[in-house]
Scaffold this motif. Structure first.
Motif, PDB file in Angstrom:
ATOM      1  N   GLY A 140       0.991  -1.501   0.292  1.00  0.00           N
ATOM      2  CA  GLY A 140       0.051  -0.062  -0.080  1.00  0.00           C
ATOM      3  C   GLY A 140       0.936   1.533   0.177  1.00  0.00           C
ATOM      4  N   THR A 199       3.096   1.118  -7.671  1.00  0.00           N
ATOM      5  CA  THR A 199       3.108   1.643  -8.716  1.00  0.00           C
ATOM      6  C   THR A 199       2.767   2.608  -9.319  1.00  0.00           C
ATOM      7  OG1 THR A 199       1.087  -0.385  -8.110  1.00  0.00           O
ATOM      8  CG2 THR A 199       1.197   1.073 -10.235  1.00  0.00           C
ATOM      9  N   ASP A 223      -7.159  -3.616  -4.710  1.00  0.00           N
ATOM     10  CA  ASP A 223      -6.998  -1.980  -4.148  1.00  0.00           C
ATOM     11  C   ASP A 223      -8.360  -2.117  -4.330  1.00  0.00           C
ATOM     12  OD1 ASP A 223      -6.227  -0.478  -3.745  1.00  0.00           O
ATOM     13  OD2 ASP A 223      -5.920   0.610  -5.176  1.00  0.00           O
TER      14      ASP A 223
HETATM   15  P1  ADP Z   1       1.811  -1.165  -3.124  1.00  0.00           P
HETATM   16  O1  ADP Z   1       2.870  -0.709  -3.010  1.00  0.00           O
HETATM   17  O2  ADP Z   1       1.405  -1.931  -2.545  1.00  0.00           O
HETATM   18  O3  ADP Z   1       1.631  -1.800  -5.396  1.00  0.00           O
HETATM   19  P2  ADP Z   1      -0.235   0.102  -4.578  1.00  0.00           P
HETATM   20  O4  ADP Z   1       0.861   0.954  -6.026  1.00  0.00           O
HETATM   21  O5  ADP Z   1      -1.345  -0.640  -5.145  1.00  0.00           O
HETATM   22  O6  ADP Z   1       0.326   0.174  -3.458  1.00  0.00           O
HETATM   23  O7  ADP Z   1      -0.758   1.552  -3.821  1.00  0.00           O
HETATM   24  C1  ADP Z   1      -2.046   1.970  -2.991  1.00  0.00           C
HETATM   25  C2  ADP Z   1      -3.494   2.373  -3.179  1.00  0.00           C
HETATM   26  O8  ADP Z   1      -2.528   3.678  -2.660  1.00  0.00           O
HETATM   27  C3  ADP Z   1      -3.953   2.764  -4.787  1.00  0.00           C
HETATM   28  O9  ADP Z   1      -5.057   2.439  -4.722  1.00  0.00           O
HETATM   29  C4  ADP Z   1      -3.351   3.521  -5.096  1.00  0.00           C
HETATM   30  O10 ADP Z   1      -3.255   4.373  -5.908  1.00  0.00           O
HETATM   31  C5  ADP Z   1      -2.778   4.999  -4.205  1.00  0.00           C
HETATM   32  N1  ADP Z   1      -1.663   5.558  -3.784  1.00  0.00           N
HETATM   33  C6  ADP Z   1      -0.498   5.633  -4.497  1.00  0.00           C
HETATM   34  N2  ADP Z   1      -0.098   6.554  -4.073  1.00  0.00           N
HETATM   35  C7  ADP Z   1      -0.882   7.717  -2.566  1.00  0.00           C
HETATM   36  C8  ADP Z   1      -0.600   8.552  -2.587  1.00  0.00           C
HETATM   37  N3  ADP Z   1       0.818   9.284  -2.406  1.00  0.00           N
HETATM   38  N4  ADP Z   1      -1.493   9.225  -2.039  1.00  0.00           N
HETATM   39  C9  ADP Z   1      -3.254   8.674  -2.010  1.00  0.00           C
HETATM   40  N5  ADP Z   1      -2.894   7.296  -2.749  1.00  0.00           N
HETATM   41  C10 ADP Z   1      -2.046   7.202  -3.180  1.00  0.00           C
END
Ligand code: ADP
Ligand code: MG
Length: 706
Positions: A312, A316, A571
């Motif tokens: 989280g 990505t 997600d």
């Molecule tokens: P992981 O590192 O587990 O792969 P993800 O990339 O799937 O995490 O991101 C988890 C969630 O947080 C997604 O819904 C993403 O859109 C959201 N997200 C990512 N960066 C931010 C941010 N800076 N602020 C708020 N939400 C974010």
């Protein structure tokens, strides 16, 4: 294959270790060939061919004192012999001794002469592993020799080493050749490749003595220490082996870094547009890591970077920014994920983010067949900018026009080998470049392990979660209170919350797992009147899975019953409750991954770890860790402690971390010193470092090139 001249070790006639094994007395072509099958070609290969374990034939164990699972030597008199042919030929020999107990010797392969020799009254000295069979204690295929009636039994004076060997090369013969090789061991001054001042600083004892001790433990050897691998001689060798692995990964890295990569220094226009379109601002950690990656990509040396970030943490979007840097520069990007579900999720995210910018995203997965696949392959070969997929991306027939960046998600599920394969895909032999490589992992790797297993990568950490995340409140509840838990879900769903119900049957077959999920789905559908309950498992078609996931994401389903297919990457921010069934059977890393599916939205989340009592001590400890912390790092450290590194890294099957003497859990305390000595040697004694790799990795290393 790159020229090897730069690393070839100059032949040193003064070094007996470099002599071919054929130079040893009594080693003819046939024996040399058998040794070659074990990778033993030079005398030093024999020095470093270390025992797997030791056999204790220095004493005799009474049959009455045998314990199942233990190897022991027994002196017994044959009481009865039986040859059976019912299912397959079998020879059963009952022997007894003064303890008045009987041990059954069982042979499935035997010669007729052998069977005829064994007659009641004969005395046998046997060595083997005792186990509990249907008819009491037995040994299957023990080694044995006849002992004449009046003769006193000649017992060994010392432990006998057991070497890894190959068909047609017995232990005795192999030990004999190793003896001859050991006779050529030079004095420490010539044998030692680690500089003396470093040996002194880190308290390393004599290599020569360590080798002699490990191969030929003296009669008074500390047996328990030797068996546990904790004897100073073994620790000395483990140190050298870990050092060698470290140096070899560093060398692999250096070899890659000597090659050229395309300079991916775009103007940042696409990236700026992506950031402007996002509904959130990047965290400080995301900004920092993205900047590190963008900076690496603008170099003409290949990037080798691991981005580590808890579940989280938002890896990505960092990957998407890197991808856009490559696209801006006119190169292709491949994003590879370990499961289809996760790859599909990346596909959707990437399409959602990149297509509004006019960047097409291709899909390549294993299940894709026929025309769709042919067309996707053709577009990739023509230069489609971004391709997302599973390991199908590495298969035969996938050709990239100009791959500039390979992104691998959830690295711990891929071995080093697969990582290298994807990199090789993009290698453009005509222009002599390799793609940049970005590895993402959600399992924080304990530092000690990272130093050892990932010494070929730079590491960045996204050590901050997006704002507003709250730790998931976790409780462990006995399955006896299942009805209560279901009641709680009912109440939560009536409040508009959404829940995951995870079925974790640890069965090898996807079919059994799917069945278990179907049973839970029926149970919950009946119990949760008024709630819509969905089901997703690995046996469903991608389209069906997607429809269910979409319905859950859209809030049309309140509860999603799932197998652990949802473990990685799913997600749905509104889901704030998770129940994990049979949680006592899962490892910490997996529990942490699963729990990471909740706690993504602004509301406080809960996780219920349902367990089947009684809990064993290990399971109890795991559930306690989960209740106490949501910190992926602490959980990973704990996991290493409880399970060992092979499991933590998920590389057990691939054998990436197969050592001869070292054991990462037992010997992790050596790693900081290993790293220091490694750095010092690369600085001041690169030649000695090469020889160390030659010595320990020898034959294998001659074929591996990064
Ligand atoms: P992981 O590192 O587990 O792969 P993800 O990339 O799937 O995490 O991101 C988890 C969630 O947080 C997604 O819904 C993403 O859109 C959201 N997200 C990512 N960066 C931010 C941010 N800076 N602020 C708020 N939400 C974010
Ligand atoms: Mg992810």
């Amino acid at each position: 294959m790159p020229a090897r001249s730069a690393r070839a070790v100059p032949a040193d006639v003064a070094d007996p270790g470099l002599l071919p094994v054929g130079a040893l007395p009594g080693v003819g072509p046939a024996l040399a060939e058998a040794l070659a099958r074990l990778g033993l070609e030079r005398v030093q290969d024999l020095w470093f061919h270390l025992p797997l374990r030791y056999e204790d034939r220095t004493r005799i164990t009474m049959i009455g004192d045998l314990r199942p699972g233990e190897r022991a030597q027994v002196l017994g008199t044959v009481e009865a012999v039986e040859r059976g042919f019912r299912y397959r030929p079998q020879l059963k020999v009952a022997v007894g001794d003064d303890s008045r107990q009987t041990l059954l010797l069982r042979f499935f392969h035997f010669h007729r002469a052998q069977a005829e020799q064994l007659k009641p009254g004969l005395r046998l000295l046997c060595y083997g592993e005792a186990r509990l069979g249907a008819q009491g204690l037995e040994m299957v295929h023990p080694q044995y020799q006849r002992v004449a009636e009046s003769a006193t039994v000649a017992m060994d004076e010392r432990l006998s080493p057991v070497y890894p060997t190959t068909e047609g090369l017995g232990q005795k013969r192999l030990a004999g050749v190793i003896d001859k090789a050991l006779a050529l061991l030079p004095a420490d001054a010539e044998l030692e490749l680690i500089p003396p001042e470093l040996c002194a600083r880190h308290g390393l004892t004599s290599l020569r003595e360590a080798l002699l001790y490990a191969h030929r433990p003296p009669p008074d050897a500390a047996l328990a220490e030797l068996v546990a691998g904790r004897h100073p001689a073994q620790q000395r060798l483990a140190f050298e082996e870990l050092l060698t692995q470290h140096l070899s990964l560093k060398r692999m890295r250096a070899a890659v870094r000597r090659r050229r990569a395309p300079v991916l220094g775009g103007d940042g226009a696409l990236r700026a547009r992506l950031l402007a379109n996002l509904p959130f601002a990047l965290t400080g950690a995301q900004q920092r890591v993205a900047a590190e990656v963008i900076d690496d990509l603008a170099q003409s040396r290949p990037m080798l970077r691991l981005v580590q970030g808890d579940v989280g943490s938002g890896k990505t979007v960092v990957a998407a920014l890197a991808a856009l840097a490559a696209v801006e520069a006119g190169y292709q990007v491949a994003l590879m994920a370990p499961t289809e579900l996760l790859a599909e999720q990346h596909l959707r995210n990437f399409r959602h983010w990149l297509e509004p910018l006019g960047v097409a995203v291709e899909w390549l997965a294993g299940k894709q067949q026929g025309r769709a696949r042919q067309q996707a392959l053709a577009r990739v070969a023509e230069g489609a900018p971004v391709v997302v997929g599973t390991h199908a991306l590495m298969q035969e027939g996938v050709r990239f026009a100009r791959l500039g960046l390979a992104i691998v998600d959830e690295q711990h599920r891929f071995g080093v080998q697969q990582r290298l394969e994807l990199r090789d895909k993009g290698a453009d032999h005509a222009r002599e470049y390799v793609p940049h490589q970005l590895v993402l992992t959600a399992t924080p790797i304990p530092r000690t392990l990272a130093m050892s297993a990932y010494a070929d990568l730079d590491v960045s950490a996204i050590d901050e979660l997006p704002p507003g995340r709250r730790p998931v409140q976790t409780v462990a509840v006995s399955n006896a209170r299942r009805a209560e838990v279901i009641g709680r879900i009912h109440a939560a769903c009536a409040d508009g919350r959404q829940a995951y119900w995870v079925c974790t049957l640890i069965e090898e077959s996807e079919q059994l797992r799917a069945q278990a999920a179907e049973v839970a789905h029926a149970e919950l559908s009946a119990a949760l009147a008024g709630c819509r309950v969905g089901l997703v498992h690995g046996r469903m078609k991608a389209r069906e899975k997607q429809a269910v996931m979409d319905a859950f994401k859209a809030g049309e389903l309140s509860v999603l019953v799932a197998t652990t297919v949802i473990e990685v990457g799913v997600d749905v921010p509104n889901a704030s409750l998770m129940v994990i069934e049979n949680s006592e059977r899962l490892g910490l890393a997996q529990l942490h991954q699963l729990r990471g599916r909740v706690g993504r939205g602004a509301v406080a989340s809960n996780c219920v770890l349902l367990y089947q009592p009684p809990l064993g001590p290990l399971a109890r400890e795991r559930l306690n860790v989960m209740r106490e912390t949501c910190d992926g790092f602490r959980i990973a450290e704990k996991d290493l402690e409880l399970r060992g590194p092979g499991e933590v890294l998920g590389t057990r099957q691939t054998g990436q971390l197969a050592f001869r003497v070292a054991d990462l859990t037992r010997d992790a305390h050596l790693l900081p010193a290993v790293q220091q000595v490694g750095a010092a040697m690369l600085r001041s004694r690169p030649h000695a470092a090469e020889r160390l790799i030659e010595r320990w990795i020898g034959g294998a290393a001659r074929f591996v090139h990064a």
